[in-house]
Design an enzyme around this catalytic site. Structure first.
Site, PDB file in Angstrom:
ATOM      1  N   CYS A  42       0.827  -1.332  -0.114  1.00  0.00           N
ATOM      2  CA  CYS A  42      -0.032   0.136  -0.031  1.00  0.00           C
ATOM      3  C   CYS A  42       0.981   1.265  -0.015  1.00  0.00           C
ATOM      4  CB  CYS A  42      -0.796   0.011   1.236  1.00  0.00           C
ATOM      5  SG  CYS A  42      -2.116  -1.218   1.241  1.00  0.00           S
ATOM      6  N   HIS A  43       2.018   1.315   0.907  1.00  0.00           N
ATOM      7  CA  HIS A  43       2.681   2.526   0.874  1.00  0.00           C
ATOM      8  C   HIS A  43       4.101   2.227   1.191  1.00  0.00           C
ATOM      9  CE1 HIS A  43      -1.453   3.725   2.582  1.00  0.00           C
ATOM     10  NE2 HIS A  43      -1.337   4.747   1.451  1.00  0.00           N
ATOM     11  N   GLY A  44       4.691   1.096   0.922  1.00  0.00           N
ATOM     12  CA  GLY A  44       5.947   0.557   0.801  1.00  0.00           C
ATOM     13  C   GLY A  44       6.658   0.512   2.323  1.00  0.00           C
TER      14      GLY A  44
END
Length: 190
Positions: A154-156
């Site tokens: 999703c956001h690394g």
């Protein structure tokens, strides 16, 4: 006899032979009735706040870990959330131990995240601590991120082999739930 009647007070006339007045009995009866009525109202209110049977059934999860080979992980469900159970290889344990815990955003050693005598068995919630996505890395062939643990697409956020946050926006390590080994091959989570 006239003197006795003249000196008698209403209280002394109302008393019976045991020394109690009728008014005392009425007071005791009224307080008792109010207590019983209050209990009759409060018991259903309190009992409706108790968890239902389906919630109690999900309060613990038992997992058989005998089939997990070193380097493998399984996904389970605990309280309607994913749970990762991973058997670490000696290389993954060495990689986790080689990291200085003081240099981490959320400093914890692998020994603090596992149970004594079971350093190779890592149990974590499968929920990224950033915004609640499910990280990859528990299933065969999934991306494990730069540090060989878990990767949140999703956001690394990148987690290492001990599920500790190493890179990305996640503020803390993957949560280790309360669990215990009921035998060498069985874990009770919750």
């Amino acid at each position: 006899m006239a003197d006795t009647a003249a000196t008698a007070t209403p209280d002394s006339v109302a008393q019976n032979e045991d020394g109690y007045r009728r008014r005392d009995f009425i007071n005791i009866a009224a307080v008792s009735a109010a207590g019983v009525g209050g209990a009759a109202v409060l018991l259903p209110l309190i009992s409706q706040m108790a968890p239902s049977k389906d919630v109690l059934a999900e309060s613990t999860t038992e997992i058989d870990v005998s089939a997990i080979e070193p380097g493998q992980a399984i996904k389970a469900v605990f309280r309607k959330q994913p749970l990762f159970v991973r058997r670490l290889t000696p290389q993954e344990i060495a990689a986790a131990d080689a990291v200085d815990a003081g240099s981490l955003r959320d400093p914890q050693t692998l020994a603090e995240r596992t149970k004594e005598g079971h350093l190779d068995m890592l149990v974590t919630m499968g929920v990224c601590t950033h915004l609640g996505c499910v990280p990859l890395g528990a299933a065969e062939g999934e991306v494990r991120g730069e540090f060989g643990g878990y990767f949140c697409p999703c956001h690394g956020s990148h987690y290492d082999t001990a599920a500790r946050i190493r890179k990305g926006p996640a503020p803390s390590n993957l949560l280790v739930p309360d669990y215990e080994f009921t035998s060498d091959t069985t874990i009770l989570v919750g």
